[in-house]
Design an enzyme around this catalytic site. Structure first.
Site, PDB file in Angstrom:
ATOM      1  N   GLU A 111       6.695 -29.928 -51.289  1.00  0.00           N
ATOM      2  CA  GLU A 111       5.426 -30.126 -50.589  1.00  0.00           C
ATOM      3  C   GLU A 111       5.466 -29.510 -49.201  1.00  0.00           C
ATOM      4  O   GLU A 111       6.547 -29.251 -48.672  1.00  0.00           O
ATOM      5  CB  GLU A 111       5.066 -31.614 -50.532  1.00  0.00           C
ATOM      6  CG  GLU A 111       6.085 -32.486 -49.866  1.00  0.00           C
ATOM      7  CD  GLU A 111       5.734 -33.971 -50.015  1.00  0.00           C
ATOM      8  OE1 GLU A 111       4.946 -34.439 -49.190  1.00  0.00           O
ATOM      9  OE2 GLU A 111       6.222 -34.628 -50.943  1.00  0.00           O
ATOM     10  N   LYS A 113       5.749 -28.943 -45.414  1.00  0.00           N
ATOM     11  CA  LYS A 113       6.303 -29.671 -44.273  1.00  0.00           C
ATOM     12  C   LYS A 113       5.327 -29.486 -43.123  1.00  0.00           C
ATOM     13  O   LYS A 113       5.202 -28.392 -42.579  1.00  0.00           O
ATOM     14  CB  LYS A 113       7.681 -29.137 -43.904  1.00  0.00           C
ATOM     15  CG  LYS A 113       8.316 -29.901 -42.757  1.00  0.00           C
ATOM     16  CD  LYS A 113       9.765 -29.499 -42.596  1.00  0.00           C
ATOM     17  CE  LYS A 113      10.505 -30.284 -41.541  1.00  0.00           C
ATOM     18  NZ  LYS A 113       9.785 -30.586 -40.331  1.00  0.00           N
ATOM     19  N   ASP A 115       3.728 -29.636 -39.601  1.00  0.00           N
ATOM     20  CA  ASP A 115       4.280 -29.596 -38.261  1.00  0.00           C
ATOM     21  C   ASP A 115       3.460 -30.502 -37.361  1.00  0.00           C
ATOM     22  O   ASP A 115       2.593 -30.060 -36.620  1.00  0.00           O
ATOM     23  CB  ASP A 115       4.268 -28.158 -37.747  1.00  0.00           C
ATOM     24  CG  ASP A 115       5.235 -27.985 -36.587  1.00  0.00           C
ATOM     25  OD1 ASP A 115       6.049 -28.906 -36.360  1.00  0.00           O
ATOM     26  OD2 ASP A 115       5.179 -26.951 -35.921  1.00  0.00           O
ATOM     27  N   TYR A 222       2.971 -39.190 -46.870  1.00  0.00           N
ATOM     28  CA  TYR A 222       3.817 -38.684 -47.945  1.00  0.00           C
ATOM     29  C   TYR A 222       4.980 -39.590 -48.298  1.00  0.00           C
ATOM     30  O   TYR A 222       5.748 -39.275 -49.191  1.00  0.00           O
ATOM     31  CB  TYR A 222       4.359 -37.298 -47.590  1.00  0.00           C
ATOM     32  CG  TYR A 222       4.943 -37.233 -46.184  1.00  0.00           C
ATOM     33  CD1 TYR A 222       6.095 -37.931 -45.863  1.00  0.00           C
ATOM     34  CD2 TYR A 222       4.311 -36.496 -45.190  1.00  0.00           C
ATOM     35  CE1 TYR A 222       6.607 -37.903 -44.583  1.00  0.00           C
ATOM     36  CE2 TYR A 222       4.830 -36.449 -43.909  1.00  0.00           C
ATOM     37  CZ  TYR A 222       5.978 -37.165 -43.608  1.00  0.00           C
ATOM     38  OH  TYR A 222       6.481 -37.137 -42.332  1.00  0.00           O
ATOM     39  N   LYS A 310      13.000 -24.482 -43.929  1.00  0.00           N
ATOM     40  CA  LYS A 310      12.089 -24.045 -42.864  1.00  0.00           C
ATOM     41  C   LYS A 310      11.860 -22.544 -42.927  1.00  0.00           C
ATOM     42  O   LYS A 310      12.796 -21.770 -43.117  1.00  0.00           O
ATOM     43  CB  LYS A 310      12.686 -24.420 -41.509  1.00  0.00           C
ATOM     44  CG  LYS A 310      12.889 -25.936 -41.372  1.00  0.00           C
ATOM     45  CD  LYS A 310      12.090 -26.460 -40.238  1.00  0.00           C
ATOM     46  CE  LYS A 310      12.958 -27.044 -39.165  1.00  0.00           C
ATOM     47  NZ  LYS A 310      12.263 -27.289 -37.930  1.00  0.00           N
ATOM     48  N   CYS A 404     -12.977 -10.975  -8.368  1.00  0.00           N
ATOM     49  CA  CYS A 404     -13.294 -11.095  -9.792  1.00  0.00           C
ATOM     50  C   CYS A 404     -13.455  -9.692 -10.391  1.00  0.00           C
ATOM     51  O   CYS A 404     -14.245  -8.890  -9.890  1.00  0.00           O
ATOM     52  CB  CYS A 404     -14.580 -11.894  -9.957  1.00  0.00           C
ATOM     53  SG  CYS A 404     -15.191 -11.893 -11.648  1.00  0.00           S
ATOM     54  N   CYS A 407     -17.367  -9.228 -11.290  1.00  0.00           N
ATOM     55  CA  CYS A 407     -18.482  -9.193 -10.339  1.00  0.00           C
ATOM     56  C   CYS A 407     -18.044  -8.883  -8.924  1.00  0.00           C
ATOM     57  O   CYS A 407     -18.872  -8.708  -8.034  1.00  0.00           O
ATOM     58  CB  CYS A 407     -19.241 -10.525 -10.376  1.00  0.00           C
ATOM     59  SG  CYS A 407     -18.331 -11.874  -9.623  1.00  0.00           S
ATOM     60  N   CYS A 420     -13.432 -17.571 -10.290  1.00  0.00           N
ATOM     61  CA  CYS A 420     -14.555 -16.893  -9.674  1.00  0.00           C
ATOM     62  C   CYS A 420     -15.689 -17.907  -9.588  1.00  0.00           C
ATOM     63  O   CYS A 420     -16.062 -18.500 -10.588  1.00  0.00           O
ATOM     64  CB  CYS A 420     -14.982 -15.697 -10.537  1.00  0.00           C
ATOM     65  SG  CYS A 420     -16.635 -15.084 -10.138  1.00  0.00           S
ATOM     66  N   CYS A 425     -22.093 -14.391 -12.011  1.00  0.00           N
ATOM     67  CA  CYS A 425     -21.095 -13.410 -12.469  1.00  0.00           C
ATOM     68  C   CYS A 425     -21.388 -13.008 -13.918  1.00  0.00           C
ATOM     69  O   CYS A 425     -21.556 -13.859 -14.794  1.00  0.00           O
ATOM     70  CB  CYS A 425     -19.711 -14.034 -12.360  1.00  0.00           C
ATOM     71  SG  CYS A 425     -18.424 -13.131 -13.224  1.00  0.00           S
TER      72      CYS A 425
HETATM   73  S1  IVH Z   1       9.739 -36.648 -46.029  1.00  0.00           S
HETATM   74  C1  IVH Z   1      13.548 -39.524 -44.587  1.00  0.00           C
HETATM   75  N1  IVH Z   1       7.756 -34.968 -46.228  1.00  0.00           N
HETATM   76  O1  IVH Z   1       9.614 -33.592 -41.026  1.00  0.00           O
HETATM   77  C2  IVH Z   1      12.474 -38.647 -44.040  1.00  0.00           C
HETATM   78  N2  IVH Z   1       8.744 -35.280 -44.086  1.00  0.00           N
HETATM   79  O2  IVH Z   1      12.183 -32.694 -40.020  1.00  0.00           O
HETATM   80  C3  IVH Z   1      11.539 -38.282 -45.150  1.00  0.00           C
HETATM   81  N3  IVH Z   1       7.667 -33.992 -42.307  1.00  0.00           N
HETATM   82  O3  IVH Z   1      10.927 -36.757 -40.267  1.00  0.00           O
HETATM   83  C4  IVH Z   1      10.551 -37.338 -44.658  1.00  0.00           C
HETATM   84  N4  IVH Z   1       6.141 -33.030 -43.572  1.00  0.00           N
HETATM   85  O4  IVH Z   1       8.368 -36.249 -39.750  1.00  0.00           O
HETATM   86  C5  IVH Z   1       8.655 -35.532 -45.400  1.00  0.00           C
HETATM   87  N5  IVH Z   1       5.960 -33.546 -46.566  1.00  0.00           N
HETATM   88  C6  IVH Z   1       6.847 -34.095 -45.748  1.00  0.00           C
HETATM   89  C7  IVH Z   1       6.899 -33.818 -44.363  1.00  0.00           C
HETATM   90  C8  IVH Z   1       7.860 -34.424 -43.565  1.00  0.00           C
HETATM   91  C9  IVH Z   1       6.624 -33.163 -42.337  1.00  0.00           C
HETATM   92  C10 IVH Z   1       8.422 -34.319 -41.095  1.00  0.00           C
HETATM   93  C11 IVH Z   1       8.838 -35.767 -40.986  1.00  0.00           C
HETATM   94  C12 IVH Z   1      10.336 -35.728 -40.984  1.00  0.00           C
HETATM   95  C13 IVH Z   1      10.574 -34.394 -40.388  1.00  0.00           C
HETATM   96  C14 IVH Z   1      11.966 -33.907 -40.652  1.00  0.00           C
END
Ligand code: IVH
Length: 668
Positions: A111, A113, A115, A222, A310, A404, A407, A420, A425
């Site tokens: 799934e 990840k 940010d 999740y 990553k 500026c 202007c 400015c 302007c």
């Molecule tokens: S599972 C035991 N699923 O990434 C921790 N984490 O770098 C299980 N994160 O601490 C986490 N998307 O804050 C999981 N689909 C996803 C995620 C995810 C982002 C974050 C989460 C985790 C961190 C680790």
């Protein structure tokens, strides 16, 4: 440097970057660079067991709770994930898990990840009790009030939910909202957030929930901590249950088994992730079978059943050809890097904002330098480094202009920004009109940057109301303006006269007022005149409006130039919210009193449909509850549809909906 010294240096550095990242949400280095430091430290510690230390930052999750929020002890600790940038290590992980599963071929979910910022939501007897950040993994910050501003996080769950339940997920700022927030911050002379994660963290750590509400945070869930119900068997099933209970659960989840299929799914997700609304920095691969997860258990820091792969940010080197200066809507001068075009993360980059003068000094950027450009995620290109080693002496220093560039007025410093202050302007005017016509404001189709520039230059637009004074005879002589495009433009302008009041409020460019506050203002005051007459206290009575914004709004309406602007717009026939004005919602609107939830894939952007509902007097919310009166379901509707059926909420198709509103033919 011997290993002992290097380990000590790395520990200090990692701890410092951890503080910058978790506590002040102002990192100095990218996640990629941080991971490299952490990896070097862990490798050294492995190679020299005598240097091991249980308190090394390589062994703890990082981040301490902030002072200002009450501490919350997680019922089940929040762990982190092992992560890797290498496909070989990803394959090793799959092989390792297979071995631990004693011969059975294990299935994995893959799934996105996200940010964002990790969050834990605790429900007791189906009510949300608290929401907490991860903190150090054991104790986090109580951010319940802030999390409650996020639409889509259910306050309550169906009765059949476990008595005690911790749901884990990620709070994020959508990419588009992030770009907009940074543009606003730039205009206000505030430092830009480095990426959506920092913006989300910074927002969640605001002590004033009203500010949080305006930021437009969102969530994806999740995972699980405490779970007092009867055990489920797979991760997939768990995600399905989350959806049924109204949680925005992970989407785009793949399922695979075996090294090849897992690696392929990770790679495929890497290709499509750019289209997600949130920023992703990787894929999380999780063993699907929950009983096997329990058997595998975890190390002190992270579970053995999951790994984060990553995606390395793409970087490229190019030449900084020049630094130009852009004048914003409110007069802020922003230096912009003009780059030798270079291809990064799927597109060609030729410009990047340099934010402000201090940023240039801090990086010691010189015109002619070779610079490293990174697309912070896919959102905005940034100049992250300078190759000082490649300098040949021909590089030139940059200094901000004293006047500026548009202007010629003398500029003044306010905070980190140069401004400015000339109200007429031409550059500011251009930006104000561009903003007025833009998608989130009056949404005048076709009136983008290029056209506004052309019209300002031709002397046809010297103010916002001039937009409504344009006539075919004035436009036809212009370049690239045929009869058809002139007619389309005039029609789009005319259509904008009837836009709802909140759009106008956003479009006017009142300092600090954005979409959310514009909506709140329109809802509370109904007409522009009522808003103009409001006292600071009247304004403060609105939940999402604080001191600064109240003063700004009050002051704005007392400026003679703005009063003139309003009078001109009234004369041009714009909807100022008065009940007999065109486009105001009639009192007996088709959808008055109704509460809608939208789900599945609709044929038009959700926000457009939502606006149509609001225009007809209805309300739109994020999750299905007893208060929901209608569910509008598009294709592939999932959990919300099930829940609506369960609660007996009427479910409508898009066609039913259009019949109900009477918009079937107009496609309004
Ligand atoms: S599972 C035991 N699923 O990434 C921790 N984490 O770098 C299980 N994160 O601490 C986490 N998307 O804050 C999981 N689909 C996803 C995620 C995810 C982002 C974050 C989460 C985790 C961190 C680790």
């Amino acid at each position: 440097m011997n290993p002992r010294e290097r380990v000590a240096t790395l520990r200090e550095e990692v701890a410092r970057h951890n503080r910058l990242y978790y506590e002040s949400a102002q990192p100095e280095i990218s996640d990629f660079a941080f991971d490299a430091l952490l990896r070097e430290l862990a490798d050294l510690e492995k190679a020299h067991p005598d240097l091991a230390d249980a308190n090394s930052p390589s062994a703890v999750v990082g981040g301490r709770p902030l002072e200002a929020f009450a501490p919350v002890r997680h019922i089940v600790p929040m762990q982190s994930l092992d992560n890797t940038y290498s496909e070989a290590e990803l394959r090793d992980f799959v092989a390792r898990v297979r071995k631990l599963c004693e011969g059975r071929e294990p299935g994995f979910t893959i799934e996105p990840k996200i940010d964002g910022v990790a969050i834990s939501l605790f429900y007791e007897h189906s009510r949300l009790v608290w929401a907490a950040t991860r903190g150090d993994g054991v104790t986090g910050d109580d951010v319940t009030q802030n999390v409650l501003t996020i639409p889509g996080i259910p306050r309550g769950l169906p009765d059949k939910a476990p008595g005690r339940l911790e749901v884990r997920g990620e709070i994020y700022l959508p990419k588009a909202t992030f770009a907009q927030l940074n543009a606003e911050r730039d205009e206000e002379g505030l430092p830009a957030f480095a990426n959506p994660r920092n913006a989300a963290a910074g927002s969640l750590k605001q002590l004033d929930p009203a500010i949080v509400a305006r930021r437009g945070l969102n969530a994806v869930l999740y995972g699980v901590g405490e779970w007092s119900g009867s055990p489920l068997s797979t991760g997939c099933e768990f995600l399905q249950v989350l959806r049924e209970w109204g949680f925005p659960a992970s989407e785009a989840v793949r399922f695979a088994s075996g090294e090849d299929a897992v690696a392929e799914a990770v790679e495929e997700l890497g290709r499509v992730r750019h289209s997600f609304v949130y920023e992703t920095d990787g894929a999380v691969v999780k063993l699907d079978n929950l009983a096997l997860r329990r058997t595998l258990g975890s190390t002190a820091k992270s579970p053995r059943w999951a790994i984060a792969y990553k995606y390395a940010p793409e970087r490229a080197e190019t030449v900084l050809r020049d630094i130009t200066v852009q004048v914003g809507r409110t007069g802020t001068l922003t230096p912009v890097a003009e780059l030798e075009p270079v291809f990064v993360s799927g597109s060609t980059v030729s410009r990047a904002t340099l934010h402000n003068e201090e940023e240039i000094l801090r990086k010691d950027l010189r015109i002619g330098d070779t610079v490293v450009v990174e697309k912070a995620g896919e959102v905005i290109p940034a100049v992250v480094d300078v190759r000082k080693d490649l300098r040949n002496g021909s590089e030139r220093f940059f200094s901000m202009p004293a006047t500026c560039p548009a202007c010629g007025a003398v500029v003044e410093k306010s905070g980190v920004a140069w401004k400015c202050h000339n109200p007429s302007c031409a550059a500011q005017l251009r930006r104000r009109i561009e903003y007025f016509a833009s998608k989130n404001a009056m949404d005048i189709d076709g009136m983008g940057e290029a056209l506004v520039g052309q019209l300002v230059e031709a002397g046809l637009l010297a103010s916002i109301p001039d937009v409504y004074r344009l006539q075919a005879g004035m436009l036809l002589p212009l370049e690239r303006m045929g009869g058809k495009s002139v007619a389309n433009l005039l029609e789009a302008i005319d259509k904008s006269r009837a836009r709802p009041l909140w759009r106008l409020l956003n479009a006017l460019g009142i300092p600090h007022v954005g979409i959310t506050s514009a909506r709140d203002l329109a809802l509370r005051f109904q007409t522009l005149d009522a808003l103009a007459a409001a006292s600071v206290d009247d304004l403060l009575a609105i939940h999402s409006i604080g001191d600064v914004m109240a003063a700004a709004i009050h002051g704005w309406f007392r400026e003679p130039a703005n009063q003139l602007l309003v009078a001109d717009l009234r004369a041009a026939g714009l909807n100022l919210g008065d009940s007999d004005a065109p486009g105001a919602a009639p009192a007996n609107s088709a959808l008055a009193g109704s509460v809608w939830v939208l789900t599945g894939t609709l044929s038009r952007p959700r926000e457009e449909v939502a606006e149509q509902i609001r225009r007809h007097g209805g309300k739109v919310t994020g999750s299905v509850s007893k208060k929901t009166t209608h569910l509008l379901a598009g294709e592939e509707a999932g959990g919300k549809l099930d829940k609506a059926r369960e609660l007996g909420v009427p479910v409508l198709s898009e066609a039913d909906f259009l019949r109900l509103t009477g918009d079937a033919d107009s496609n309004a």
